[in-house]
Design an enzyme around this catalytic site. Structure first.
Site, short mmCIF file in Angstrom:
data_model
loop_
_atom_site.label_atom_id
_atom_site.label_comp_id
_atom_site.label_asym_id
_atom_site.label_seq_id
_atom_site.Cartn_x
_atom_site.Cartn_y
_atom_site.Cartn_z
N ASP A 1 0.86 -1.18 0.00
CA ASP A 1 0.00 0.00 0.00
C ASP A 1 0.90 1.23 0.00
O ASP A 1 2.12 1.12 0.01
CB ASP A 1 -0.95 -0.02 1.20
CG ASP A 1 -0.21 -0.03 2.53
OD1 ASP A 1 1.02 0.15 2.55
OD2 ASP A 1 -0.86 -0.24 3.57
N ASP B 1 -7.88 -7.86 0.16
CA ASP B 1 -6.90 -8.10 1.23
C ASP B 1 -7.52 -7.68 2.54
O ASP B 1 -8.40 -6.82 2.58
CB ASP B 1 -5.62 -7.30 1.01
CG ASP B 1 -5.76 -5.88 1.55
OD1 ASP B 1 -5.30 -5.62 2.69
OD2 ASP B 1 -6.37 -5.03 0.88
#
Length: 380
Positions: free
Chosen positions: A95, A269
Site C-alpha cells: 500500500d 486483502d
C-alpha cells in the site's frame, strides 16, 4: 513498453458482474478473484512463507508505512527488495502508507504537498508526499504499488470528500510521474469518493485517464454497513476498465468477498483472518467459532469438518482451546493457518462457481450454512 502487471479475462459469470481471470505479475500468474494475506511487517503473523505457499497464497500485502519506519526502505533495498528480504517468491503488493498515516499517526496535517504527521512509534515529525511514497515503494520492490491517497471517513461531508477526491487525483498524477520502474512494478490508482456516486465517477474518470495498469477501490470497509458498501460497488466497478484488475482494499469477511466478486472485484486483502485468529476466533463453513470458549473444552472434533487444512486434519478444538488458554504460540499459528486457508479455499470455490455460472446459488447456500441469513442481491 509492456506494463509490469497485466490482467487476462477468462470468463464472465452469466447472472452477475463476476469475472474469472488471471493477474499476471513479474513473480507469477495468479487466478482471480483472489484473496491476499496481509504481512504488515513483511511477515504474515506467525506463518512461514512455505506454509503460505502450500495453502495456495499467490500475492501477499505488506505495509509501506510500517516498513518505512522500521527497518527503513534502504535496508530492504540493500537486501535486494522485499522478495529477497522475506524469502517470498510469488507476488507482493504494497500500500502507499496513506491509510496508516490517517489511522495511526498523530497530529496529522494534510496539505497539497502531502501529509505532515508524528511517527506513532517515537513521536518524531514525519512528512509523506506522493513522490516520497513512490520512492519508498520503488525501494521496497513489490510487484504492485499504490498511489498515495486520502481515505476520508465514509460519512464525511460532501464538500470535504469533493476536495479530497480532487487532491487524491492530483497526487496520483504526481506519483505516476516519478515512478521509476513501470516495467517491473505496476502502480495502481485508488478510486475514492465515500458514498457519493458523482464523486466516485469523477475519481474513476480522473484515474482512468492516467492509464494505470490496475485500479483500487478505497474508502470502503471503514464503518459503513455491508449494504452501503455493496451499493457503492454496484456503481463503482462498472466505471473501471474491463482489461485491468480491480482491487477492493481492506475487505476480508467471507460475505464481503463473495459479494465483492459478484460485483466484479478481482483482488481483496484484509488483516481480519489473522487478527481474529489471535483472539481464538475461527472462520468455519458453519460460521464463526470462538474456540477459546469453555464449550469446546471436551470437543475432540476439528475446527471445521468440511476443511482439509493442516490444522483441521491434525488437531481438535479441545487441543487448540487448551493452547490458546495457555498462551502457547502454536495455538495462534494453528488458528491463523486455518483462517487463511479457509478464505483462500473460499475464493477457489467462488472461481469454480463463476466457471459454472452458479455464483448466486453458491452465495445462497454458503450464507445459509454460515448463518448470514441473507437474500440474494438483486441489483448489480
Amino acid at each position: 513498453m509492456e506494463p509490469a502487471i497485466k490482467y487476462r479475462l477468462i470468463k464472465k459469470e452469466k447472472h452477475t458482474g463476476a469475472r474469472l481471470g488471471e493477474l499476471i505479475t513479474p513473480h507469477g500468474t495468479f487466478p482471480t478473484p483472489m484473496f491476499m494475506p496481509v504481512g504488515t511487517q513483511a511477515s504474515v503473523k506467525s506463518l512461514a512463507p512455505e506454509e503460505l505457499d502450500a495453502m495456495g497464497a499467490g500475492v501477499i500485502l505488506s505495509n509501506t508505512y510500517h516498513l518505512w519506519l522500521r527497518p527503513g526502505e534502504q535496508i530492504v533495498k540493500e537486501a535486494g527488495g522485499l522478495h529477497q528480504f522475506m524469502n517470498w517468491k510469488k507476488g507482493i503488493l504494497t500500500d502507499s502508507g496513506g491509510f496508516q498515516v490517517f489511522s495511526l499517526a498523530k497530529n496529522r496535517d494534510i496539505t497539497e504537498e502531502g501529509v505532515h504527521f508524528k511517527n506513532h512509534l517515537n513521536g518524531s515529525k514525519m512528512f509523506l508526499s506522493p513522490e516520497k511514497a513512490i520512492q519508498i515503494e520503488n525501494d521496497l520492490g513489490p510487484d504492485i504499488m499504490m498511489s498515495l491517497d486520502e481515505c476520508p471517513p465514509f460519512f464525511e461531508s460532501y464538500d470535504y470528500v469533493s476536495k479530497s477526491v480532487a487532491r487524491t487525483s492530483r497526487w496520483a498524477e504526481r506519483g505516476l510521474k516519478v515512478h521509476q520502474h513501470p516495467d517491473y512494478q505496476g502502480l495502481f490508482g485508488i478510486v475514492q469518493g465515500a458514498g457519493f456516486k458523482d464523486l466516485r465517477e469523477q475519481s474513476a474518470k480522473d484515474l482512468v485517464s492516467l492509464d494505470f495498469p490496475g485500479y483500487s477501490i478505497g474508502g470502503l470497509s471503514v464503518g459503513e454497513s455491508k449494504a452501503e458498501m455493496n451499493h457503492v460497488l454496484d456503481f463503482t466497478t462498472p466505471l473501471l476498465p474491463e482489461n485491468k484488475p480491480r482491487y477492493l482494499m481492506g475487505v476480508g469477511s467471507a460475505d464481503a468477498l463473495i459479494d465483492g466478486a459478484i460485483r466484479g472485484v478481482d483482488m481483496f486483502d484484509c488483516v481480519l483472518p489473522t487478527r481474529i485468529a489471535r483472539n481464538g476466533t475461527c472462520m468455519t463453513s458453519h460460521g464463526r467459532l470462538v474456540v477459546k470458549n469453555a464449550a469446546y473444552a471436551h470437543d475432540f472434533t476439528p475446527l471445521d469438518d468440511n476443511c482439509d487444512c493442516y490444522t483441521c486434519r491434525n488437531f481438535t478444538r479441545a487441543y487448540i482451546r487448551h493452547l490458546i488458554k495457555a498462551d502457547e504460540t502454536f495455538g495462534l499459528r494453528l488458528t491463523s493457518y486455518h483462517n487463511l486457508y479457509f478464505l483462500l479455499h473460499l475464493m477457489k470455490q467462488v472461481r469454480q462457481a463463476i466457471m459454472d455460472d452458479n455464483l448466486l446459488e453458491f452465495r445462497q447456500n454458503f450464507f445459509e450454512m454460515y448463518g448470514f441469513n441473507d437474500k440474494n442481491p438483486k441489483n448489480f
